[in-house]
Design a protein around this motif. Structure first.
Motif, PDB file in Angstrom:
ATOM      1  N   ALA A 153      46.230  35.294  39.238  1.00  0.00           N
ATOM      2  CA  ALA A 153      45.471  36.382  38.627  1.00  0.00           C
ATOM      3  C   ALA A 153      44.383  35.820  37.721  1.00  0.00           C
ATOM      4  O   ALA A 153      43.248  36.318  37.704  1.00  0.00           O
ATOM      5  CB  ALA A 153      46.407  37.293  37.840  1.00  0.00           C
ATOM      6  N   ALA A 154      44.709  34.770  36.966  1.00  0.00           N
ATOM      7  CA  ALA A 154      43.712  34.144  36.095  1.00  0.00           C
ATOM      8  C   ALA A 154      42.625  33.465  36.912  1.00  0.00           C
ATOM      9  O   ALA A 154      41.440  33.532  36.568  1.00  0.00           O
ATOM     10  CB  ALA A 154      44.389  33.144  35.166  1.00  0.00           C
ATOM     11  N   ARG A 155      43.003  32.791  38.002  1.00  0.00           N
ATOM     12  CA  ARG A 155      42.005  32.161  38.876  1.00  0.00           C
ATOM     13  C   ARG A 155      41.044  33.195  39.448  1.00  0.00           C
ATOM     14  O   ARG A 155      39.836  32.973  39.489  1.00  0.00           O
ATOM     15  CB  ARG A 155      42.702  31.429  40.025  1.00  0.00           C
ATOM     16  CG  ARG A 155      43.276  30.117  39.653  1.00  0.00           C
ATOM     17  CD  ARG A 155      43.859  29.444  40.873  1.00  0.00           C
ATOM     18  NE  ARG A 155      44.620  28.268  40.492  1.00  0.00           N
ATOM     19  CZ  ARG A 155      45.538  27.694  41.244  1.00  0.00           C
ATOM     20  NH1 ARG A 155      45.815  28.193  42.429  1.00  0.00           N
ATOM     21  NH2 ARG A 155      46.169  26.622  40.817  1.00  0.00           N
ATOM     22  N   ASP A 156      41.583  34.306  39.904  1.00  0.00           N
ATOM     23  CA  ASP A 156      40.734  35.353  40.469  1.00  0.00           C
ATOM     24  C   ASP A 156      39.801  35.939  39.415  1.00  0.00           C
ATOM     25  O   ASP A 156      38.631  36.213  39.697  1.00  0.00           O
ATOM     26  CB  ASP A 156      41.594  36.465  41.074  1.00  0.00           C
ATOM     27  CG  ASP A 156      42.373  35.992  42.288  1.00  0.00           C
ATOM     28  OD1 ASP A 156      41.998  34.950  42.868  1.00  0.00           O
ATOM     29  OD2 ASP A 156      43.365  36.670  42.648  1.00  0.00           O
ATOM     30  N   ALA A 157      40.303  36.125  38.205  1.00  0.00           N
ATOM     31  CA  ALA A 157      39.471  36.679  37.135  1.00  0.00           C
ATOM     32  C   ALA A 157      38.337  35.726  36.774  1.00  0.00           C
ATOM     33  O   ALA A 157      37.190  36.148  36.575  1.00  0.00           O
ATOM     34  CB  ALA A 157      40.324  36.969  35.904  1.00  0.00           C
ATOM     35  N   ILE A 158      38.638  34.430  36.716  1.00  0.00           N
ATOM     36  CA  ILE A 158      37.609  33.437  36.404  1.00  0.00           C
ATOM     37  C   ILE A 158      36.593  33.355  37.528  1.00  0.00           C
ATOM     38  O   ILE A 158      35.387  33.275  37.303  1.00  0.00           O
ATOM     39  CB  ILE A 158      38.247  32.062  36.118  1.00  0.00           C
ATOM     40  CG1 ILE A 158      39.023  32.115  34.806  1.00  0.00           C
ATOM     41  CG2 ILE A 158      37.192  30.963  36.074  1.00  0.00           C
ATOM     42  CD1 ILE A 158      39.856  30.882  34.533  1.00  0.00           C
ATOM     43  N   ALA A 159      37.060  33.377  38.760  1.00  0.00           N
ATOM     44  CA  ALA A 159      36.149  33.311  39.903  1.00  0.00           C
ATOM     45  C   ALA A 159      35.236  34.532  39.954  1.00  0.00           C
ATOM     46  O   ALA A 159      34.055  34.431  40.301  1.00  0.00           O
ATOM     47  CB  ALA A 159      36.942  33.190  41.198  1.00  0.00           C
ATOM     48  N   LYS A 160      35.769  35.679  39.598  1.00  0.00           N
ATOM     49  CA  LYS A 160      34.970  36.904  39.614  1.00  0.00           C
ATOM     50  C   LYS A 160      33.966  36.919  38.461  1.00  0.00           C
ATOM     51  O   LYS A 160      32.838  37.370  38.607  1.00  0.00           O
ATOM     52  CB  LYS A 160      35.879  38.126  39.517  1.00  0.00           C
ATOM     53  CG  LYS A 160      35.179  39.427  39.789  1.00  0.00           C
ATOM     54  CD  LYS A 160      36.130  40.595  39.692  1.00  0.00           C
ATOM     55  CE  LYS A 160      37.047  40.624  40.900  1.00  0.00           C
ATOM     56  NZ  LYS A 160      37.909  41.812  40.923  1.00  0.00           N
TER      57      LYS A 160
END
Length: 175
Positions: free
Chosen positions: A155-162
C-alpha cells in the motif's frame, strides 16, 4: 385614557401560539407565527416568485442572460407528441422487500453494541477501525497486536508511486 383614543392596540393578555401549531409562540410582527415558520414561509414565497418569473421568461422567449445582443426567433413552431405512461405495480416477497430496503439505505433494526474483533470487548464510540476493515479496542488497535492481514508495504509502495510519477525529459539533439 383608553387605547382607542391613543391609537394603540391593547397588548394581549397571554402569549400567542404559532398559527402552524408547531408548539412555539408567535408574535403579531410575524403574522402570529414563530420565527422559524415565518422564515420558511418567506423562503417559499421567494422561491415561488423566482419560479414564476423564470417560467414567464421562458414562455415569453426572453432570458435574463440575453441582453438584447442575440436575436430571438418567435415564429418557430415545435410539434411535440405526448405519450401517456401507465405505472405498473410490482409485488415483492418479504425477503425481497428486506433486501430492497437495505439497498435504499433505510435504517435497519437496532444493531448490537460494537465490539473488538479480537477480544470481543465492547468498544462503543471509542473503537478503532483498521485498514483490514475490522473494529478493535485500544489494546488491539495496532496491526501487530491483532495479526492484521492488510499489506502495508505494498500500500505504501503504491501511494509513493502514485504521488511521484516518473518524469522523462526529451532527448537532446547532439550538435
Amino acid at each position: 385614557m383608553e387605547h382607542d383614543e391613543t391609537g394603540c392596540q391593547p397588548t394581549p393578555e397571554g402569549p400567542i401560539l404559532c398559527i402552524n401549531n408547531c408548539g412555539f409562540f408567535g408574535c403579531a410582527a410575524t403574522m402570529n407565527m414563530c420565527s422559524k415558520c415565518h422564515k420558511d414561509m418567506v423562503f417559499k414565497q421567494e422561491n415561488a416568485k423566482l419560479a414564476a418569473s423564470s417560467i414567464e421568461n421562458i414562455v415569453n422567449g426572453s432570458s435574463s442572460s440575453a441582453s438584447g445582443k442575440e436575436p430571438v426567433i418567435a415564429s418557430t413552431t415545435v410539434n411535440v407528441q405526448v405519450v401517456s405512461v401507465e405505472p405498473k405495480s410490482i409485488s415483492l416477497s418479504p425477503t425481497t422487500q428486506a433486501s430492497v430496503s437495505e439497498e435504499i439505505g433505510e435504517p435497519k433494526g437496532k444493531e448490537g453494541p460494537k465490539r473488538c474483533t479480537t477480544c470481543n470487548k465492547r468498544v462503543g464510540l471509542s473503537g478503532f477501525s483498521c485498514r483490514c476493515g475490522n473494529l478493535f479496542c485500544g489494546s488491539h488497535r495496532y496491526s501487530d497486536k491483532h495479526d492484521c492481514p492488510f499489506d502495508y508495504r505494498n500500500a505504501a509502495r503504491d501511494a509513493i508511486a502514485k504521488a511521484n510519477p516518473v518524469v522523462k525529459a526529451e532527448k537532446l539533439d547532439k550538435i
